[in-house]
Write a protein that holds these residues in place. Structure first.
Motif, PDB file in Angstrom:
ATOM      1  N   GLY A  49       0.794  -1.224   0.000  1.00  0.00           N
ATOM      2  CA  GLY A  49       0.000   0.000   0.000  1.00  0.00           C
ATOM      3  C   GLY A  49       0.818   1.261   0.000  1.00  0.00           C
ATOM      4  N   GLY A  50       2.141   1.133  -0.167  1.00  0.00           N
ATOM      5  CA  GLY A  50       2.989   2.320  -0.229  1.00  0.00           C
ATOM      6  C   GLY A  50       2.802   3.130  -1.494  1.00  0.00           C
ATOM      7  N   ALA A  51       2.188   2.517  -2.495  1.00  0.00           N
ATOM      8  CA  ALA A  51       1.833   3.196  -3.741  1.00  0.00           C
ATOM      9  C   ALA A  51       0.604   2.516  -4.309  1.00  0.00           C
ATOM     10  CB  ALA A  51       2.987   3.149  -4.746  1.00  0.00           C
ATOM     11  N   GLU A  52      -0.238   3.277  -4.991  1.00  0.00           N
ATOM     12  CA  GLU A  52      -1.441   2.693  -5.586  1.00  0.00           C
ATOM     13  C   GLU A  52      -1.114   1.857  -6.821  1.00  0.00           C
ATOM     14  OE1 GLU A  52      -2.732   4.975  -2.603  1.00  0.00           O
ATOM     15  OE2 GLU A  52      -1.616   5.924  -4.236  1.00  0.00           O
ATOM     16  N   ALA A  53      -0.007   2.202  -7.492  1.00  0.00           N
ATOM     17  CA  ALA A  53       0.393   1.484  -8.706  1.00  0.00           C
ATOM     18  C   ALA A  53       1.875   1.710  -8.925  1.00  0.00           C
ATOM     19  CB  ALA A  53      -0.410   1.968  -9.909  1.00  0.00           C
ATOM     20  N   ALA A  54       2.450   0.929  -9.840  1.00  0.00           N
ATOM     21  CA  ALA A  54       3.885   1.077 -10.126  1.00  0.00           C
ATOM     22  C   ALA A  54       4.166   0.752 -11.583  1.00  0.00           C
ATOM     23  CB  ALA A  54       4.715   0.167  -9.222  1.00  0.00           C
ATOM     24  N   LEU A  55       5.124   1.469 -12.135  1.00  0.00           N
ATOM     25  CA  LEU A  55       5.695   1.158 -13.440  1.00  0.00           C
ATOM     26  C   LEU A  55       6.988   0.411 -13.164  1.00  0.00           C
ATOM     27  CD1 LEU A  55       5.128   4.681 -15.022  1.00  0.00           C
ATOM     28  CD2 LEU A  55       3.886   2.597 -15.637  1.00  0.00           C
ATOM     29  N   LEU A  56       7.027  -0.867 -13.503  1.00  0.00           N
ATOM     30  CA  LEU A  56       8.188  -1.681 -13.153  1.00  0.00           C
ATOM     31  C   LEU A  56       8.522  -2.673 -14.265  1.00  0.00           C
ATOM     32  CD1 LEU A  56       6.457  -4.352 -12.363  1.00  0.00           C
ATOM     33  CD2 LEU A  56       6.328  -3.293 -10.114  1.00  0.00           C
ATOM     34  N   ARG A  57       9.622  -3.383 -14.075  1.00  0.00           N
ATOM     35  CA  ARG A  57      10.083  -4.337 -15.091  1.00  0.00           C
ATOM     36  C   ARG A  57       9.827  -5.770 -14.643  1.00  0.00           C
ATOM     37  NH1 ARG A  57      14.240  -0.587 -14.933  1.00  0.00           N
ATOM     38  NH2 ARG A  57      14.456   0.619 -16.863  1.00  0.00           N
ATOM     39  N   LEU A  58       9.421  -6.578 -15.612  1.00  0.00           N
ATOM     40  CA  LEU A  58       9.350  -8.014 -15.369  1.00  0.00           C
ATOM     41  C   LEU A  58      10.741  -8.607 -15.518  1.00  0.00           C
ATOM     42  CD1 LEU A  58       6.117  -8.980 -17.343  1.00  0.00           C
ATOM     43  CD2 LEU A  58       6.351  -8.435 -14.907  1.00  0.00           C
ATOM     44  N   PRO A  59      11.017  -9.746 -14.873  1.00  0.00           N
ATOM     45  CA  PRO A  59      10.091 -10.537 -14.056  1.00  0.00           C
ATOM     46  C   PRO A  59       9.991 -10.026 -12.624  1.00  0.00           C
ATOM     47  CG  PRO A  59      12.191 -11.657 -14.234  1.00  0.00           C
ATOM     48  CD  PRO A  59      12.311 -10.425 -15.072  1.00  0.00           C
ATOM     49  N   ILE A  60       8.807 -10.204 -12.044  1.00  0.00           N
ATOM     50  CA  ILE A  60       8.580  -9.889 -10.632  1.00  0.00           C
ATOM     51  C   ILE A  60       7.735 -11.022 -10.031  1.00  0.00           C
ATOM     52  CG2 ILE A  60       8.649  -7.377 -10.923  1.00  0.00           C
ATOM     53  CD1 ILE A  60       5.519  -7.495 -10.840  1.00  0.00           C
ATOM     54  N   ASP A  61       7.628 -11.015  -8.730  1.00  0.00           N
ATOM     55  CA  ASP A  61       6.706 -11.911  -8.054  1.00  0.00           C
ATOM     56  C   ASP A  61       5.306 -11.339  -8.267  1.00  0.00           C
ATOM     57  OD1 ASP A  61       5.207 -13.482  -6.407  1.00  0.00           O
ATOM     58  OD2 ASP A  61       6.213 -12.898  -4.544  1.00  0.00           O
ATOM     59  N   ARG A  62       4.458 -12.044  -9.035  1.00  0.00           N
ATOM     60  CA  ARG A  62       3.141 -11.518  -9.404  1.00  0.00           C
ATOM     61  C   ARG A  62       2.075 -11.795  -8.342  1.00  0.00           C
ATOM     62  NH1 ARG A  62       2.902 -11.130 -15.176  1.00  0.00           N
ATOM     63  NH2 ARG A  62       0.678 -10.690 -14.984  1.00  0.00           N
ATOM     64  N   ASP A  63       2.440 -12.392  -7.247  1.00  0.00           N
ATOM     65  CA  ASP A  63       1.462 -12.742  -6.215  1.00  0.00           C
ATOM     66  C   ASP A  63       0.736 -11.487  -5.720  1.00  0.00           C
ATOM     67  OD1 ASP A  63       0.079 -14.378  -4.369  1.00  0.00           O
ATOM     68  OD2 ASP A  63       1.478 -13.808  -2.787  1.00  0.00           O
ATOM     69  N   GLY A  64      -0.591 -11.473  -5.872  1.00  0.00           N
ATOM     70  CA  GLY A  64      -1.394 -10.359  -5.375  1.00  0.00           C
ATOM     71  C   GLY A  64      -1.390  -9.130  -6.246  1.00  0.00           C
ATOM     72  N   LEU A  65      -0.862  -9.222  -7.445  1.00  0.00           N
ATOM     73  CA  LEU A  65      -0.734  -8.055  -8.309  1.00  0.00           C
ATOM     74  C   LEU A  65      -1.321  -8.299  -9.697  1.00  0.00           C
ATOM     75  CD1 LEU A  65       2.957  -6.972  -7.568  1.00  0.00           C
ATOM     76  CD2 LEU A  65       0.867  -5.992  -6.584  1.00  0.00           C
ATOM     77  N   HIS A  66      -1.919  -7.258 -10.244  1.00  0.00           N
ATOM     78  CA  HIS A  66      -2.249  -7.217 -11.666  1.00  0.00           C
ATOM     79  C   HIS A  66      -1.048  -6.612 -12.393  1.00  0.00           C
ATOM     80  CE1 HIS A  66      -6.451  -8.300 -11.449  1.00  0.00           C
ATOM     81  NE2 HIS A  66      -6.676  -7.391 -10.502  1.00  0.00           N
TER      82      HIS A  66
END
Length: 235
Positions: A49-66
């Motif tokens: 909840g530190g940010a409503e959204a993020a612009l980031l690079r894959l790969p990431i842990d997608r758990d709980g995220l769109h």
């Protein structure tokens, strides 16, 4: 009353300038707060909840995220300006076989096998790895946006045709997106200000227009022949 704020995190090399400008034009009463964050911390920042959204690079842990894909970056090798690979317009991983190739801990490229020879210790950050390239310690493979971000006059870069590519995505917590999140998605996807998922309301008709239309319809309607009524006559 405190003005509403929408926090958008972004990782190094990603430039949300265009989207921020459009947001400010369309939603001047809602501040878009940009939060710069290291690549390794971006997903967790959104989950917490530190940010409503993020612009980031894959790969990431997608758990709980769109995550919706935005664009794919070209991968390049950063080298000193006098390095041999600068003689070519682009290179392959095999061209780096004899070189030391640095891999910082914040690297997001999904390598099966890093080209060249590994350095004894992985640099903590891409910024530190750039300094090591300038010192002649080795080469660095990164998304092109990071090569531009850390530009130095004594360094240059060349695209690598067979290296993993980095994909930039917009990510937000799972669940129904808020109205402001929908606004951001629309802006980033290029929807115009008039775009809407709501049905378009029918135009209102003025009373005078209704009267004119009624009169016109009555005038153009076919006439029904009238029967002659005969009264009862006494003979």
């Amino acid at each position: 009353m405190t003005a509403p704020t929408f926090r958008l995190a972004y990782v190094p090399g990603v430039t949300p300038t265009k989207w921020v400008r459009i947001w400010n034009e369309r939603l001047p009463r809602v501040a878009l707060e940009l939060v710069g964050v290291p690549a390794a911390e971006a997903a967790d920042l959104v989950r917490s909840g530190g940010a409503e959204a993020a612009l980031l690079r894959l790969p990431i842990d997608r758990d709980g995220l769109h995550a919706i894909p935005l664009y794919t970056e070209t991968t390049v090798v950063v080298v000193p300006k006098d390095h041999l690979v600068t003689a070519a317009e682009e290179v392959t991983a095999a061209d780096l076989a004899d070189d030391v190739v640095l891999r910082p801990l914040d690297d997001t490229l999904d390598w099966e096998q890093l080209p060249g020879h590994p350095f004894a210790e992985r640099p903590q950050t891409t910024a530190l790895a750039i300094e090591l390239v300038a010192a002649g310690v080795g080469l660095l493979v990164v998304p092109q946006s990071l090569a531009r971000l850390h530009h130095r006059k004594d360094l240059t870069y060349r695209p690598i045709t067979d290296a993993p590519e980095s994909q930039v995505v917009l990510s937000w917590p799972e669940g129904e997106p808020s109205d402001l999140m929908e606004q951001l998605i629309g802006i980033i996807r290029g929807r115009t200000v008039n775009s809407s998922r709501q049905p378009v309301a029918a135009p209102k008709v003025k009373a005078t227009d209704k009267a004119k239309a009624k009169a016109k319809a009555k005038k153009s309607a076919p006439r029904t022949p009238q029967r002659t009524q005969r009264g009862n006559r006494k003979r």
